[in-house]
Design a protein around this motif. Sequence first.
Motif, PDB file in Angstrom:
ATOM      1  N   GLU A 139    -119.626 155.437  38.360  1.00 30.00           N
ATOM      2  CA  GLU A 139    -120.883 154.843  37.916  1.00 30.00           C
ATOM      3  C   GLU A 139    -120.754 153.317  37.889  1.00 30.00           C
ATOM      4  OE1 GLU A 139    -122.253 156.451  34.239  1.00 30.00           O
ATOM      5  OE2 GLU A 139    -121.910 158.530  34.837  1.00 30.00           O
ATOM      6  N   PRO A 140    -121.211 152.623  38.953  1.00 28.93           N
ATOM      7  CA  PRO A 140    -121.109 151.168  38.990  1.00 28.93           C
ATOM      8  C   PRO A 140    -121.706 150.525  37.737  1.00 28.93           C
ATOM      9  CG  PRO A 140    -121.798 152.006  41.114  1.00 28.93           C
ATOM     10  CD  PRO A 140    -121.834 153.172  40.170  1.00 28.93           C
ATOM     11  N   ALA A 141    -120.953 149.614  37.159  1.00 31.51           N
ATOM     12  CA  ALA A 141    -121.357 148.978  35.903  1.00 31.51           C
ATOM     13  C   ALA A 141    -121.955 147.603  36.151  1.00 31.51           C
ATOM     14  CB  ALA A 141    -120.149 148.850  34.985  1.00 31.51           C
ATOM     15  N   PRO A 142    -122.834 147.143  35.256  1.00 37.24           N
ATOM     16  CA  PRO A 142    -123.303 145.755  35.310  1.00 37.24           C
ATOM     17  C   PRO A 142    -122.139 144.813  34.985  1.00 37.24           C
ATOM     18  CG  PRO A 142    -124.765 147.115  33.972  1.00 37.24           C
ATOM     19  CD  PRO A 142    -123.520 147.918  34.207  1.00 37.24           C
ATOM     20  N   LEU A 143    -122.240 143.581  35.455  1.00 36.18           N
ATOM     21  CA  LEU A 143    -121.230 142.550  35.191  1.00 36.18           C
ATOM     22  C   LEU A 143    -121.910 141.346  34.557  1.00 36.18           C
ATOM     23  CD1 LEU A 143    -118.397 141.253  35.505  1.00 36.18           C
ATOM     24  CD2 LEU A 143    -119.093 140.547  37.813  1.00 36.18           C
ATOM     25  N   VAL A 144    -121.344 140.859  33.453  1.00 41.79           N
ATOM     26  CA  VAL A 144    -121.881 139.682  32.765  1.00 41.79           C
ATOM     27  C   VAL A 144    -120.796 138.610  32.694  1.00 41.79           C
ATOM     28  CG1 VAL A 144    -122.860 138.762  30.637  1.00 41.79           C
ATOM     29  CG2 VAL A 144    -123.479 141.067  31.390  1.00 41.79           C
ATOM     30  N   ILE A 157    -125.594 141.682  38.344  1.00 39.11           N
ATOM     31  CA  ILE A 157    -124.598 140.646  38.067  1.00 39.11           C
ATOM     32  C   ILE A 157    -125.318 139.488  37.376  1.00 39.11           C
ATOM     33  CG2 ILE A 157    -122.927 139.036  39.046  1.00 39.11           C
ATOM     34  CD1 ILE A 157    -122.474 141.009  41.306  1.00 39.11           C
ATOM     35  N   TYR A 158    -124.915 139.200  36.147  1.00 40.67           N
ATOM     36  CA  TYR A 158    -125.621 138.221  35.321  1.00 40.67           C
ATOM     37  C   TYR A 158    -124.681 137.109  34.861  1.00 40.67           C
ATOM     38  CZ  TYR A 158    -128.530 142.424  35.022  1.00 40.67           C
ATOM     39  OH  TYR A 158    -129.271 143.545  35.333  1.00 40.67           O
ATOM     40  N   ALA A 159    -125.263 135.960  34.555  1.00 43.89           N
ATOM     41  CA  ALA A 159    -124.473 134.840  34.035  1.00 43.89           C
ATOM     42  C   ALA A 159    -125.201 134.220  32.855  1.00 43.89           C
ATOM     43  CB  ALA A 159    -124.243 133.791  35.120  1.00 43.89           C
ATOM     44  N   THR A 160    -124.442 133.889  31.818  1.00 44.85           N
ATOM     45  CA  THR A 160    -125.022 133.244  30.652  1.00 44.85           C
ATOM     46  C   THR A 160    -124.056 132.187  30.141  1.00 44.85           C
ATOM     47  OG1 THR A 160    -125.996 133.628  28.453  1.00 44.85           O
ATOM     48  CG2 THR A 160    -124.053 134.925  29.015  1.00 44.85           C
ATOM     49  N   GLY A 161    -124.579 131.170  29.485  1.00 45.34           N
ATOM     50  CA  GLY A 161    -123.713 130.112  28.988  1.00 45.34           C
ATOM     51  C   GLY A 161    -124.396 129.248  27.955  1.00 45.34           C
ATOM     52  N   LEU A 213    -125.334 127.748  39.000  1.00 41.37           N
ATOM     53  CA  LEU A 213    -125.106 129.025  39.682  1.00 41.37           C
ATOM     54  C   LEU A 213    -126.430 129.645  40.112  1.00 41.37           C
ATOM     55  CD1 LEU A 213    -122.376 130.671  37.405  1.00 41.37           C
ATOM     56  CD2 LEU A 213    -122.040 129.458  39.563  1.00 41.37           C
ATOM     57  N   GLY A 214    -127.448 129.531  39.249  1.00 40.05           N
ATOM     58  CA  GLY A 214    -128.763 130.046  39.606  1.00 40.05           C
ATOM     59  C   GLY A 214    -129.325 129.362  40.833  1.00 40.05           C
ATOM     60  N   CYS A 215    -129.030 128.079  40.970  1.00 35.97           N
ATOM     61  CA  CYS A 215    -129.513 127.332  42.138  1.00 35.97           C
ATOM     62  C   CYS A 215    -128.761 127.702  43.414  1.00 35.97           C
ATOM     63  CB  CYS A 215    -129.356 125.830  41.890  1.00 35.97           C
ATOM     64  SG  CYS A 215    -130.485 125.133  40.669  1.00 35.97           S
ATOM     65  N   GLU A 216    -127.441 127.895  43.296  1.00 33.95           N
ATOM     66  CA  GLU A 216    -126.601 128.020  44.484  1.00 33.95           C
ATOM     67  C   GLU A 216    -126.074 129.421  44.767  1.00 33.95           C
ATOM     68  OE1 GLU A 216    -123.751 124.844  45.024  1.00 33.95           O
ATOM     69  OE2 GLU A 216    -124.807 123.600  43.543  1.00 33.95           O
ATOM     70  N   ILE A 219    -130.054 134.737  35.108  1.00 35.10           N
ATOM     71  CA  ILE A 219    -129.269 133.822  34.280  1.00 35.10           C
ATOM     72  C   ILE A 219    -129.966 133.621  32.942  1.00 35.10           C
ATOM     73  CG2 ILE A 219    -128.285 132.611  36.271  1.00 35.10           C
ATOM     74  CD1 ILE A 219    -130.258 130.302  35.690  1.00 35.10           C
ATOM     75  N   ALA A 220    -129.171 133.326  31.926  1.00 37.81           N
ATOM     76  CA  ALA A 220    -129.708 133.005  30.601  1.00 37.81           C
ATOM     77  C   ALA A 220    -128.881 131.869  30.022  1.00 37.81           C
ATOM     78  CB  ALA A 220    -129.659 134.219  29.683  1.00 37.81           C
ATOM     79  N   THR A 221    -129.540 130.800  29.567  1.00 38.79           N
ATOM     80  CA  THR A 221    -128.823 129.647  29.036  1.00 38.79           C
ATOM     81  C   THR A 221    -129.352 129.275  27.663  1.00 38.79           C
ATOM     82  OG1 THR A 221    -130.341 128.039  30.076  1.00 38.79           O
ATOM     83  CG2 THR A 221    -128.431 128.754  31.363  1.00 38.79           C
ATOM     84  N   VAL A 222    -128.458 128.706  26.851  1.00 35.22           N
ATOM     85  CA  VAL A 222    -128.815 128.235  25.519  1.00 35.22           C
ATOM     86  C   VAL A 222    -128.415 126.767  25.410  1.00 35.22           C
ATOM     87  CG1 VAL A 222    -128.466 128.516  23.030  1.00 35.22           C
ATOM     88  CG2 VAL A 222    -128.441 130.526  24.531  1.00 35.22           C
ATOM     89  N   GLY A 223    -129.384 125.915  25.058  1.00 39.12           N
ATOM     90  CA  GLY A 223    -129.093 124.495  24.884  1.00 39.12           C
ATOM     91  C   GLY A 223    -128.624 123.830  26.160  1.00 39.12           C
ATOM     92  N   ALA A 224    -129.352 124.038  27.263  1.00 39.87           N
ATOM     93  CA  ALA A 224    -128.927 123.473  28.545  1.00 39.87           C
ATOM     94  C   ALA A 224    -130.128 123.183  29.434  1.00 39.87           C
ATOM     95  CB  ALA A 224    -127.975 124.429  29.267  1.00 39.87           C
TER      96      ALA A 224
END
Length: 242
Positions: free
Chosen positions: A65-70, A148-152, A163-166, A174-179
């Motif tokens: 069962e392929p899992a999501p990646l954060v 595949i998600y990225a947060t910072g 990363l969202g741009c490129e 993507i999800a960002t806090v204070g950026a």
Amino acid sequence: MAKKRTKLSSYLRKVIFALVGLVGLFVLLYGFIVVASLWGRESIRIGNIDRKYRIYVPSTYEETEPAPLVLVFHMLTGSGRTMEWITHFNKVAEQKGFIVVYPDGYKGSWAEGSNLYAADQDQIDDIAFVSGLIDKVEERYAINPDQIYATGFSSGGFMVQRLGCEMAGTITAIATVGATLSENSIKECDPQEPLSVLMINGVDDHSVPWEGLSMRLCLLQLNTGSTITNVAVRRKSYKKLT
């Protein structure tokens, strides 16, 4: 007089012993923090540099069962361990069944485009690092390529927006806090695929001002509205969140 001197001497010895004990406790605590921050790290060779990261795989993971990646990116001077402590993403990953990775920046910084910190100044290729890291995780585990998600946070959020741009063809959201995006990053911002974007910014944030940040007539960070406009509207690189 002799009794007073004896009492004073005894008191001073107690104070010295107490101070030595406190110093020893501090050294032990510091050593524990250092060891804890290094324990559990893995590495990947990017160019001529060994980059470090931490990974957590939930107990419910199954190869069938392929899992999501954060991917979780730390603030300036932080580390993957810092974000692991602060965010408690391991607990959430265990509950929701995703794999979470905490990359370490180069000398505590990211090549997010501001040219203010070590990663940018030493021309570190953090895009190659993230791309290689995703590839390595996909080699070891079954990952859902559509999740595949990225947060910072703060500087890590700047990197995530880059990363969202490129890497929009690889990263789903993507999800960002204070950026916000840096002026340099926006010049290279041309997402090739739509992606969902969540930005959390505060109007009273003095470190990452809502209205942007300039220094010596040089624009360092775009304001929040301009970041949204350039990434989501002008580039039409967004999905409607439902």
